[in-house]
Every structure is written in structure tokens, then in C-alpha cells.
Design an enzyme around this catalytic site. Structure first.
Site, PDB file in Angstrom:
ATOM      1  N   CYS A  16      41.157 -59.762  51.108  1.00 42.47           N
ATOM      2  CA  CYS A  16      39.968 -60.020  51.019  1.00 42.47           C
ATOM      3  C   CYS A  16      39.455 -60.681  52.341  1.00 42.47           C
ATOM      4  O   CYS A  16      40.076 -61.501  53.157  1.00 42.47           O
ATOM      5  CB  CYS A  16      39.693 -61.128  49.749  1.00 42.47           C
ATOM      6  SG  CYS A  16      37.906 -61.551  49.675  1.00 42.47           S
ATOM      7  N   CYS A  47      38.599 -68.352  51.227  1.00 47.66           N
ATOM      8  CA  CYS A  47      38.819 -69.528  50.281  1.00 47.66           C
ATOM      9  C   CYS A  47      40.218 -69.895  50.449  1.00 47.66           C
ATOM     10  O   CYS A  47      41.228 -69.219  50.191  1.00 47.66           O
ATOM     11  CB  CYS A  47      38.718 -68.703  48.885  1.00 47.66           C
ATOM     12  SG  CYS A  47      37.040 -67.905  49.011  1.00 47.66           S
ATOM     13  N   CYS A 105      42.924 -68.992  47.713  1.00 50.29           N
ATOM     14  CA  CYS A 105      43.215 -67.824  47.303  1.00 50.29           C
ATOM     15  C   CYS A 105      44.220 -66.994  47.892  1.00 50.29           C
ATOM     16  O   CYS A 105      44.300 -66.845  48.993  1.00 50.29           O
ATOM     17  CB  CYS A 105      41.786 -67.212  47.365  1.00 50.29           C
ATOM     18  SG  CYS A 105      42.008 -65.572  46.324  1.00 50.29           S
ATOM     19  N   CYS A 133      38.215 -58.660  31.478  1.00 49.74           N
ATOM     20  CA  CYS A 133      37.459 -59.109  32.983  1.00 49.74           C
ATOM     21  C   CYS A 133      38.004 -58.564  34.111  1.00 49.74           C
ATOM     22  O   CYS A 133      39.437 -58.412  34.055  1.00 49.74           O
ATOM     23  CB  CYS A 133      37.650 -60.805  32.827  1.00 49.74           C
ATOM     24  SG  CYS A 133      37.219 -61.573  31.518  1.00 49.74           S
ATOM     25  N   CYS A 153      33.344 -58.386  31.805  1.00 46.81           N
ATOM     26  CA  CYS A 153      33.063 -59.075  32.818  1.00 46.81           C
ATOM     27  C   CYS A 153      33.311 -58.422  33.919  1.00 46.81           C
ATOM     28  O   CYS A 153      34.760 -57.839  34.091  1.00 46.81           O
ATOM     29  CB  CYS A 153      33.612 -60.571  32.488  1.00 46.81           C
ATOM     30  SG  CYS A 153      33.321 -61.650  33.829  1.00 46.81           S
ATOM     31  N   CYS A 160      28.922 -66.231  34.009  1.00 43.05           N
ATOM     32  CA  CYS A 160      30.263 -66.931  33.966  1.00 43.05           C
ATOM     33  C   CYS A 160      30.414 -67.622  35.270  1.00 43.05           C
ATOM     34  O   CYS A 160      30.561 -66.906  36.244  1.00 43.05           O
ATOM     35  CB  CYS A 160      31.139 -65.684  33.606  1.00 43.05           C
ATOM     36  SG  CYS A 160      32.804 -66.596  33.754  1.00 43.05           S
ATOM     37  N   ARG A 166      35.898 -72.086  29.166  1.00 43.87           N
ATOM     38  CA  ARG A 166      37.235 -71.517  29.403  1.00 43.87           C
ATOM     39  C   ARG A 166      38.396 -72.271  30.038  1.00 43.87           C
ATOM     40  O   ARG A 166      38.093 -72.401  31.223  1.00 43.87           O
ATOM     41  CB  ARG A 166      37.106 -69.999  29.968  1.00 43.87           C
ATOM     42  CG  ARG A 166      35.961 -69.128  29.245  1.00 43.87           C
ATOM     43  CD  ARG A 166      35.589 -67.949  30.122  1.00 43.87           C
ATOM     44  NE  ARG A 166      34.465 -67.149  29.669  1.00 43.87           N
ATOM     45  CZ  ARG A 166      34.791 -66.496  28.032  1.00 43.87           C
ATOM     46  NH1 ARG A 166      35.976 -66.110  27.839  1.00 43.87           N
ATOM     47  NH2 ARG A 166      33.518 -65.877  27.741  1.00 43.87           N
TER      48      ARG A 166
HETATM   49  N1  SAM Z   1      36.146 -62.074  45.191  1.00 43.04           N
HETATM   50  C1  SAM Z   1      35.317 -62.571  43.985  1.00 43.04           C
HETATM   51  C2  SAM Z   1      34.895 -64.110  44.158  1.00 43.04           C
HETATM   52  O1  SAM Z   1      35.412 -64.780  44.514  1.00 43.04           O
HETATM   53  O2  SAM Z   1      34.036 -64.218  43.316  1.00 43.04           O
HETATM   54  C3  SAM Z   1      36.002 -62.368  42.624  1.00 43.04           C
HETATM   55  C4  SAM Z   1      37.402 -62.872  42.454  1.00 43.04           C
HETATM   56  S1  SAM Z   1      37.804 -64.444  42.843  1.00 43.04           S
HETATM   57  C5  SAM Z   1      39.923 -64.365  42.803  1.00 43.04           C
HETATM   58  C6  SAM Z   1      37.560 -65.213  41.302  1.00 43.04           C
HETATM   59  C7  SAM Z   1      37.795 -66.607  41.156  1.00 43.04           C
HETATM   60  O3  SAM Z   1      39.183 -67.058  40.958  1.00 43.04           O
HETATM   61  C8  SAM Z   1      37.550 -67.506  42.278  1.00 43.04           C
HETATM   62  O4  SAM Z   1      36.161 -67.987  42.407  1.00 43.04           O
HETATM   63  C9  SAM Z   1      38.151 -68.967  42.050  1.00 43.04           C
HETATM   64  O5  SAM Z   1      37.543 -69.668  41.138  1.00 43.04           O
HETATM   65  C10 SAM Z   1      39.414 -68.300  41.043  1.00 43.04           C
HETATM   66  N2  SAM Z   1      40.793 -68.513  41.943  1.00 43.04           N
HETATM   67  C11 SAM Z   1      41.109 -67.758  42.652  1.00 43.04           C
HETATM   68  N3  SAM Z   1      42.356 -68.327  43.212  1.00 43.04           N
HETATM   69  C12 SAM Z   1      42.752 -69.169  42.456  1.00 43.04           C
HETATM   70  C13 SAM Z   1      43.959 -70.199  42.526  1.00 43.04           C
HETATM   71  N4  SAM Z   1      44.681 -70.171  43.294  1.00 43.04           N
HETATM   72  N5  SAM Z   1      43.794 -71.222  41.450  1.00 43.04           N
HETATM   73  C14 SAM Z   1      42.793 -71.474  40.819  1.00 43.04           C
HETATM   74  N6  SAM Z   1      41.642 -70.378  40.730  1.00 43.04           N
HETATM   75  C15 SAM Z   1      41.636 -69.483  41.567  1.00 43.04           C
HETATM   76 FE1  SF4 Z   2      38.178 -63.109  48.134  1.00 44.66          FE
HETATM   77 FE2  SF4 Z   2      39.680 -64.717  46.806  1.00 44.66          FE
HETATM   78 FE3  SF4 Z   2      37.432 -65.724  48.054  1.00 44.66          FE
HETATM   79 FE4  SF4 Z   2      37.191 -64.006  45.942  1.00 44.66          FE
HETATM   80  S1  SF4 Z   2      38.364 -65.908  45.772  1.00 44.66           S
HETATM   81  S2  SF4 Z   2      36.058 -64.088  47.710  1.00 44.66           S
HETATM   82  S3  SF4 Z   2      39.035 -62.880  46.207  1.00 44.66           S
HETATM   83  S4  SF4 Z   2      39.329 -64.861  49.034  1.00 44.66           S
END
Ligand code: SAM
Ligand code: SF4
Ligand code: DTB
Length: 318
Positions: A58, A62, A65, A102, A134, A194, A266
Site C-alpha cells: 500500500c 500508516c 500498518c 468484510c 462490508c 463503519c 465492534r
Molecule cells: N486501506 C484501507 C484503509 O486504510 O482505509 C483499508 C484497509 S486498512 C488495513 C483498515 C483498518 O485496519 C485501518 O484503518 C486501521 O484502523 C486498521 N488496522 C490496520 N493495521 C492495524 C494494526 N496493526 N492494529 C490495529 N488496527 C489496524
Molecule cells: Fe494502506 Fe494499511 Fe494505511 Fe490502509 S491502513 S491505507 S492498507 S497502509
């Protein structure tokens, strides 16, 4: 006047919310449970199963992530899953008792093309199984939201993650405003929202109150509010964050329930770090959904059988 006879509020202030978060735990949980039983008399717990359709690589940064291309983690980019594989996974999830499916895409935003057409087909097929569907796939346009709505999408997940003030400590490749704009597109298209956040990224109680304030002043409230405890993944900038105190998570769940009486709260990522008893306290605080299945998107989730055992042991309706 009894709190439960008052209208649902959309004008909460962060000072009021901080005050709730700092209440003694047992009165706070009692108040949350009272409101929960009034607005959700069955207190059923929804089981939602997650599937990562497009994993890794990606472009967003973040800090939490494992799928961000900016971090070196054990997650390797995978080819996008096919419609047939996704439908088979949804069928399995249904057979195992999930009622919501989801699907996640590690994208900054949705783009037109085959991948989007496939997403629409996946939504139609999941809905045809009688499951709620979702999608979480980053930013989208009005037209894309309308097409997802027409395909029957139940909900779009798009988390605010933390307070606006703390946001740029966590993500710099997009803004809080862009997040809010996407939520608005989803709402306007008639898809349910959500939206929640992550606890344990080094944020203050003030930041937690601000996140809850932004969520609880959306009108209508998000129908679904995921509360994630950070899963500290090796290779991410947040890998060394200490785990959240489970009692702090209980406080946050209880406060979310008080602020947003009819939303599904949730208990999302991070349950592998929680004892059964801590999870039961979260249920008492008004949590009414969990992710059900052995993996979240890329990280482990409690074992399915252990989850069913827990729900059976407490006599929960699910
Ligand atoms: N890329 C899209 C986005 O960021 O909206 C969708 C996928 S993203 C992985 C979905 C959510 O997963 C993120 O907004 C975050 O809140 C949660 N998430 C991702 N990594 C995480 C982690 N290590 N611990 C807890 N929540 C996490
Ligand atoms: Fe990309 Fe992960 Fe951020 Fe979603 S949470 S935008 S998958 S880096
Ligand atoms: C949400 O708030 N949590 C889920 C779901 N929405 C998409 C995702 C949690 C991901 C945890 C890290 C991982 O497994 O990669």
C-alpha cells in the site's frame, strides 16, 4: 430524567467525553450496560468475518500498518484474490456462523477498472448469500460509492484512527479532512458507515476523547464503530508500543456505547492480547460485535472454536 428517555445526542464535547472516560470503572460500565440494554434489548453479538482481498504494497504510510509499502514487515504483497475465491471464503464464513463478511483492499483509493468491477461482483455475490457485506478500500468518489450502493453494499469501513491533533504523528500521506470527505460520500450514497479507531499508538486520553467526539458528533452516528487495540507488528514504526491496559479498553468501549447508543460497537483488532474475562467486561460495557475467524487481515485473531466456547460459556446470543 432517565438518560434512556432522552434523545440521542450529536453535540457531545470532548470535555464531557474526557469526564466519562475518567469515571470510576464500575459506574461507567453500569451506565453503558443500562443504555445498551435499553436500545439493544437482545444484546446479540454479531460475528463478522474479515478477508484481505488485496494484501500489501500500500502506498500510504500508516505507522501501525504491516501492509504499508513504507515499512519492512513480514507481509509480502499478494496477487488480488479472485471473485471465485472470495465467494468461497464468504460461503465458509456463513457456514461457520458469521452474518457479516468484510473485505479489505490495501489501497489508498479505489480506481476504476477490472479490480473495481470485481469488487462490485464480490459485493453482489456476498449479498446473494444473505450476508451483510462490508468493504474497506481507502478513499472513493461519489460515483464509486453510488455503484457500491447499487451492488447492495451494506457498509463501508473507513477509520479515523485517532484524533485530528495526533493524526500526523501516524499518517502523513493523507489528511483527516480527506478521511471525513470519504465518510461523507459513503453516507450520501446511502451505504452505512463503519468508522472507528485504534487505541495504543501513544495517544493521550485527550486524543481518545477527541476521536470519540468526532465520531459521536457525526449525524447520524456511524452504524458500526470498530475499536481496535494496536497490533504492534515487527517492522512498523509502532512495533515497540506497549500493549494497551485491557481496563482502558473497557473504559473506551463503555464510553463509545454511552455516546452512540444504537451503533454496533465492534471489539476489533487486538483480542489475542485480551483474557476471556477482559473480553466479557467489554461485552458488559456494550460491545456487540467481534471479528470471527483465525486471521484479521494479516495478523492472528482468536481461534474460532475458542470464540464460540467463550460466547457459549457466557450464554451470549450470536
Ligand atoms: N486501506 C484501507 C484503509 O486504510 O482505509 C483499508 C484497509 S486498512 C488495513 C483498515 C483498518 O485496519 C485501518 O484503518 C486501521 O484502523 C486498521 N488496522 C490496520 N493495521 C492495524 C494494526 N496493526 N492494529 C490495529 N488496527 C489496524
Ligand atoms: Fe494502506 Fe494499511 Fe494505511 Fe490502509 S491502513 S491505507 S492498507 S497502509
Ligand atoms: C477495522 O477497524 N479493523 C479491521 C477491519 N476494520 C478492516 C482490520 C484490522 C487489521 C489488523 C491488522 C491486520 O490484520 O493486518
Amino acid at each position: 430524567m432517565l438518560e434512556t428517555s432522552l434523545p440521542i445526542r450529536h453535540d457531545w464535547t470532548s470535555a464531557e467525553i474526557l469526564d466519562l472516560l475518567h469515571q470510576p470503572l464500575l459506574p461507567l460500565v453500569y451506565r453503558a450496560q443500562t443504555i445498551h440494554r435499553h436500545y439493544n434489548p437482545d444484546a446479540d453479538i454479531q460475528l463478522a468475518t474479515l478477508l484481505s482481498v488485496k494484501t500489501g504494497g500500500c502506498p500510504e504510510n500508516c505507522a501501525y500498518c504491516p501492509q504499508s509499502a513504507h515499512h519492512e514487515t513480514a507481509v509480502q504483497p499478494q496477487p488480488t484474490q479472485t471473485v471465485a475465491d472470495v465467494v468461497a471464503a464468504a460461503q465458509r464464513a456463513k457456514a461457520l456462523g458469521a452474518t457479516r463478511f468484510c473485505m479489505g483492499w490495501a489501497w489508498r483509493e479505489i480506481r476504476e477498472g477490472k479490480a473495481f468491477e470485481d469488487m462490485l461482483t464480490m459485493v453482489r455475490e456476498v449479498r446473494a448469500l444473505g450476508l451483510e457485506a462490508c468493504v474497506t478500500a481507502g478513499m472513493l468518489t461519489d460515483t464509486q460509492a453510488e455503484r457500491l450502493a447499487a451492488a447492495g453494499l451494506t457498509a463501508y469501513n473507513h477509520n479515523l484512527d485517532t484524533s485530528p491533533e495526533y493524526y500526523n504523528q501516524i499518517i502523513t500521506t493523507r489528511t483527516y479532512g480527506e478521511r471525513l470527505k470519504t465518510l461523507d460520500c459513503v453516507r450520501r450514497a446511502g451505504i452505512t458507515v463503519c468508522c472507528g479507531g485504534i487505541i495504543g499508538m501513544g495517544e493521550s486520553w485527550g486524543d481518545r476523547a477527541r476521536l470519540l467526539e468526532i465520531l459521536a458528533t457525526l449525524n447520524p452516528h456511524p452504524e458500526s464503530v470498530p475499536i481496535n487495540a494496536l497490533v504492534a507488528v515487527a517492522g512498523t514504526p509502532l512495533e515497540a508500543q506497549p500493549p494497551v491496559d485491557p481496563l482502558d479498553l473497557v473504559r473506551i468501549c463503555a464510553t463509545a456505547r454511552i455516546l452512540m447508543p444504537t451503533s454496533r460497537i465492534r471489539l476489533s483488532a487486538g483480542r489475542t492480547q485480551l483474557s476471556r474475562e477482559a473480553q466479557v467486561l467489554c461485552f458488559l460495557a456494550g460491545v456487540n460485535s467481534i471479528f470471527y475467524g483465525d486471521t484479521l487481515l494479516t495478523t492472528p485473531n482468536p481461534d474460532r472454536n475458542a470464540d464460540r466456547q467463550l460466547l457459549d460459556d457466557i450464554g451470549a446470543i450470536y
